[in-house]
Design an enzyme around this catalytic site. Structure first.
Site, PDB file in Angstrom:
ATOM      1  N   LYS A  65       0.805  -1.224   0.000  1.00 52.46           N
ATOM      2  CA  LYS A  65       0.000   0.000   0.000  1.00 52.46           C
ATOM      3  C   LYS A  65       0.841   1.279   0.000  1.00 52.46           C
ATOM      4  O   LYS A  65       0.464   2.266  -0.621  1.00 52.46           O
ATOM      5  CB  LYS A  65      -0.921   0.033   1.226  1.00 52.46           C
ATOM      6  CG  LYS A  65      -2.090  -0.934   1.178  1.00 52.46           C
ATOM      7  CD  LYS A  65      -2.949  -0.709   2.423  1.00 52.46           C
ATOM      8  CE  LYS A  65      -4.097  -1.671   2.509  1.00 52.46           C
ATOM      9  NZ  LYS A  65      -4.972  -1.367   3.648  1.00 52.46           N
ATOM     10  N   ASP A 101      -9.959   2.939   2.498  1.00 53.68           N
ATOM     11  CA  ASP A 101     -10.115   2.481   3.889  1.00 53.68           C
ATOM     12  C   ASP A 101     -10.760   3.578   4.745  1.00 53.68           C
ATOM     13  O   ASP A 101     -11.623   3.306   5.584  1.00 53.68           O
ATOM     14  CB  ASP A 101      -8.760   2.102   4.498  1.00 53.68           C
ATOM     15  CG  ASP A 101      -8.260   0.754   4.009  1.00 53.68           C
ATOM     16  OD1 ASP A 101      -9.096  -0.081   3.613  1.00 53.68           O
ATOM     17  OD2 ASP A 101      -7.033   0.534   4.025  1.00 53.68           O
TER      18      ASP A 101
HETATM   19  P1  NAP Z   1      -0.328  -2.134  11.440  1.00 57.14           P
HETATM   20  O1  NAP Z   1       0.005  -1.044  10.473  1.00 57.14           O
HETATM   21  O2  NAP Z   1       0.641  -3.238  11.648  1.00 57.14           O
HETATM   22  O3  NAP Z   1      -0.614  -1.419  12.869  1.00 57.14           O
HETATM   23  C1  NAP Z   1      -0.868  -2.215  13.997  1.00 57.14           C
HETATM   24  C2  NAP Z   1      -1.340  -1.311  15.143  1.00 57.14           C
HETATM   25  O4  NAP Z   1      -1.737  -2.158  16.227  1.00 57.14           O
HETATM   26  C3  NAP Z   1      -0.256  -0.383  15.685  1.00 57.14           C
HETATM   27  O5  NAP Z   1      -0.860   0.809  16.129  1.00 57.14           O
HETATM   28  C4  NAP Z   1       0.296  -1.194  16.870  1.00 57.14           C
HETATM   29  O6  NAP Z   1       0.887  -0.404  17.861  1.00 57.14           O
HETATM   30  C5  NAP Z   1      -0.986  -1.789  17.403  1.00 57.14           C
HETATM   31  N1  NAP Z   1      -0.766  -2.982  18.206  1.00 57.14           N
HETATM   32  C6  NAP Z   1      -0.355  -4.196  17.786  1.00 57.14           C
HETATM   33  N2  NAP Z   1      -0.287  -5.057  18.822  1.00 57.14           N
HETATM   34  C7  NAP Z   1      -0.663  -4.364  19.922  1.00 57.14           C
HETATM   35  C8  NAP Z   1      -0.820  -4.693  21.298  1.00 57.14           C
HETATM   36  N3  NAP Z   1      -0.558  -5.934  21.736  1.00 57.14           N
HETATM   37  N4  NAP Z   1      -1.251  -3.733  22.147  1.00 57.14           N
HETATM   38  C9  NAP Z   1      -1.513  -2.473  21.698  1.00 57.14           C
HETATM   39  N5  NAP Z   1      -1.411  -2.102  20.401  1.00 57.14           N
HETATM   40  C10 NAP Z   1      -0.980  -3.027  19.529  1.00 57.14           C
HETATM   41  O7  NAP Z   1      -1.703  -2.847  11.069  1.00 57.14           O
HETATM   42  P2  NAP Z   1      -2.958  -2.196  10.290  1.00 57.14           P
HETATM   43  O8  NAP Z   1      -2.827  -2.465   8.855  1.00 57.14           O
HETATM   44  O9  NAP Z   1      -3.141  -0.799  10.756  1.00 57.14           O
HETATM   45  O10 NAP Z   1      -4.168  -3.125  10.812  1.00 57.14           O
HETATM   46  C11 NAP Z   1      -4.658  -3.015  12.150  1.00 57.14           C
HETATM   47  C12 NAP Z   1      -5.927  -3.847  12.269  1.00 57.14           C
HETATM   48  O11 NAP Z   1      -6.941  -3.276  11.443  1.00 57.14           O
HETATM   49  C13 NAP Z   1      -5.776  -5.290  11.803  1.00 57.14           C
HETATM   50  O12 NAP Z   1      -6.510  -6.132  12.668  1.00 57.14           O
HETATM   51  C14 NAP Z   1      -6.399  -5.301  10.423  1.00 57.14           C
HETATM   52  O13 NAP Z   1      -6.953  -6.568  10.073  1.00 57.14           O
HETATM   53  C15 NAP Z   1      -7.501  -4.282  10.625  1.00 57.14           C
HETATM   54  N6  NAP Z   1      -7.934  -3.644   9.372  1.00 57.14           N
HETATM   55  C16 NAP Z   1      -9.235  -3.762   9.040  1.00 57.14           C
HETATM   56  C17 NAP Z   1      -9.722  -3.151   7.903  1.00 57.14           C
HETATM   57  C18 NAP Z   1     -11.172  -3.291   7.560  1.00 57.14           C
HETATM   58  O14 NAP Z   1     -11.546  -2.951   6.436  1.00 57.14           O
HETATM   59  N7  NAP Z   1     -12.010  -3.724   8.477  1.00 57.14           N
HETATM   60  C19 NAP Z   1      -8.842  -2.417   7.071  1.00 57.14           C
HETATM   61  C20 NAP Z   1      -7.496  -2.316   7.453  1.00 57.14           C
HETATM   62  C21 NAP Z   1      -7.052  -2.939   8.604  1.00 57.14           C
HETATM   63  P3  NAP Z   1       2.480  -0.065  17.806  1.00 57.14           P
HETATM   64  O15 NAP Z   1       2.606   1.112  16.892  1.00 57.14           O
HETATM   65  O16 NAP Z   1       2.817   0.233  19.214  1.00 57.14           O
HETATM   66  O17 NAP Z   1       3.174  -1.300  17.287  1.00 57.14           O
END
Ligand code: NAP
Length: 267
Positions: A65, A101
């Site tokens: 992305k 998104d």
């Molecule tokens: P990402 O870029 O890897 O970001 C992950 C986020 O989660 C970061 O803010 C990270 O914090 C935090 N995190 C991870 N483990 C944690 C923990 N144990 N405690 C507290 N915070 C934690 O991932 P992303 O692409 O943003 O995706 C995040 C979620 O959104 C995923 O579950 C994904 O499936 C979902 N999502 C859904 C949609 C939809 O259309 N429904 C679209 C996109 C994403 P740090 O910065 O401290 O590591």
């Protein structure tokens, strides 16, 4: 036949093909949606090759992305978010990059009659989803508190997003207690029964969107329902980012109910 596709790695379990193909079938379109896993170093070749081959539109997912932003001509919101998840080839110039998104989250909230103008919103997470949702909420007129485990990332993002402030997770309970909208944009709750938000901070004047969609009913959403809050599961956001992409590519109104059914029957 029109061919649409998804670039990512891995894409084997993507729900986009059945969701989009349900729309094509419903509208009698001669079209298919296929997945591709290009080598990261060949992303530009893949995108321009798709254009040359007459591919009608592409979605882009992890891990491409951010890289895609450098290859296409991004529209304003995608540029500010720093990521592209939808590419349109219909213009005469270079392919246009969108980020649906953010709009997906906004349409999911709108669909559940959550008003955002002037609302106090909390976004938990400052990764890819957190960035998109924070910009989207701010564009919709909300004041945005961004709380992230790695606190400096929340401060950095808050500097870019209008009317936003960054926090660590220690302040989360108080932020949620004073908010009208909360969005979980972390992966906490995915495949595990834990919530990123303290249950005692949730209240009945709150709308809670969880971006996590596996499981559909997360611990956060159960806690929120118990507190009397409005709940919006992650499949709504996933649905509407796809609906938005479909409408960008085709210029037609998407058959939302059919796409929703195709998605939910697989979750
Ligand atoms: P990402 O870029 O890897 O970001 C992950 C986020 O989660 C970061 O803010 C990270 O914090 C935090 N995190 C991870 N483990 C944690 C923990 N144990 N405690 C507290 N915070 C934690 O991932 P992303 O692409 O943003 O995706 C995040 C979620 O959104 C995923 O579950 C994904 O499936 C979902 N999502 C859904 C949609 C939809 O259309 N429904 C679209 C996109 C994403 P740090 O910065 O401290 O590591």
């Amino acid at each position: 036949m029109d061919v649409y596709g998804l670039l990512g790695n891995p894409v084997g379990h993507s729900l986009s093909p059945p969701m989009h193909e349900a729309a094509y079938d419903e509208l009698g379109m001669d079209a298919r949606y296929v997945t591709f896993e290009p080598d990261r170093t060949a992303l530009g070749d893949a995108i321009f090759g798709a254009d040359a081959l007459g591919i009608a539109g592409l979605n882009v997912t992890i891990p491409f992305k951010q890289d895609a932003l450098e290859i296409v001509a991004p529209e304003d919101l995608a540029s500010r978010i720093g990521a592209v998840n939808t590419i349109d080839f219909s213009g005469s110039g270079p392919p246009t990059g969108y980020n649906t998104d953010a709009v997906g989250a906004l349409r999911a909230l709108h669909d559940h009659e959550v008003s955002l103008e002037g609302a106090r919103a909390v976004v938990v997470g400052a990764g890819g989803a957190g960035r998109a949702i924070a910009f989207g909420l701010a564009d919709a007129g909300a004041t945005v508190a961004i709380a992230n485990r790695t606190e400096p990332k929340a401060h950095d993002l808050a500097e870019e997003v209008p009317r936003a402030t960054g926090y660590g997770l220690a302040e989360l309970g108080q932020l949620v207690a004073n908010a009208e909208v909360v969005v979980n944009a972390t992966s906490v709750g995915m495949e595990t029964d834990v919530s990123p938000v303290p249950a005692d901070a949730l209240h009945d004047d709150l709308a809670v969107l969880d971006a996590v969609y596996r499981p559909l009913e997360t611990r956060l959403l159960r806690d929120a329902a118990d507190a009397g809050a409005t709940t919006v599961d992650g499949a709504w956001m996933l649905l509407y980012q796809g609906v938005e992409a479909f409408e960008i590519w085709t210029g037609r109104e998407a058959p939302v109910a059919v796409m929703n059914e195709a998605l939910r029957s697989r979750l």
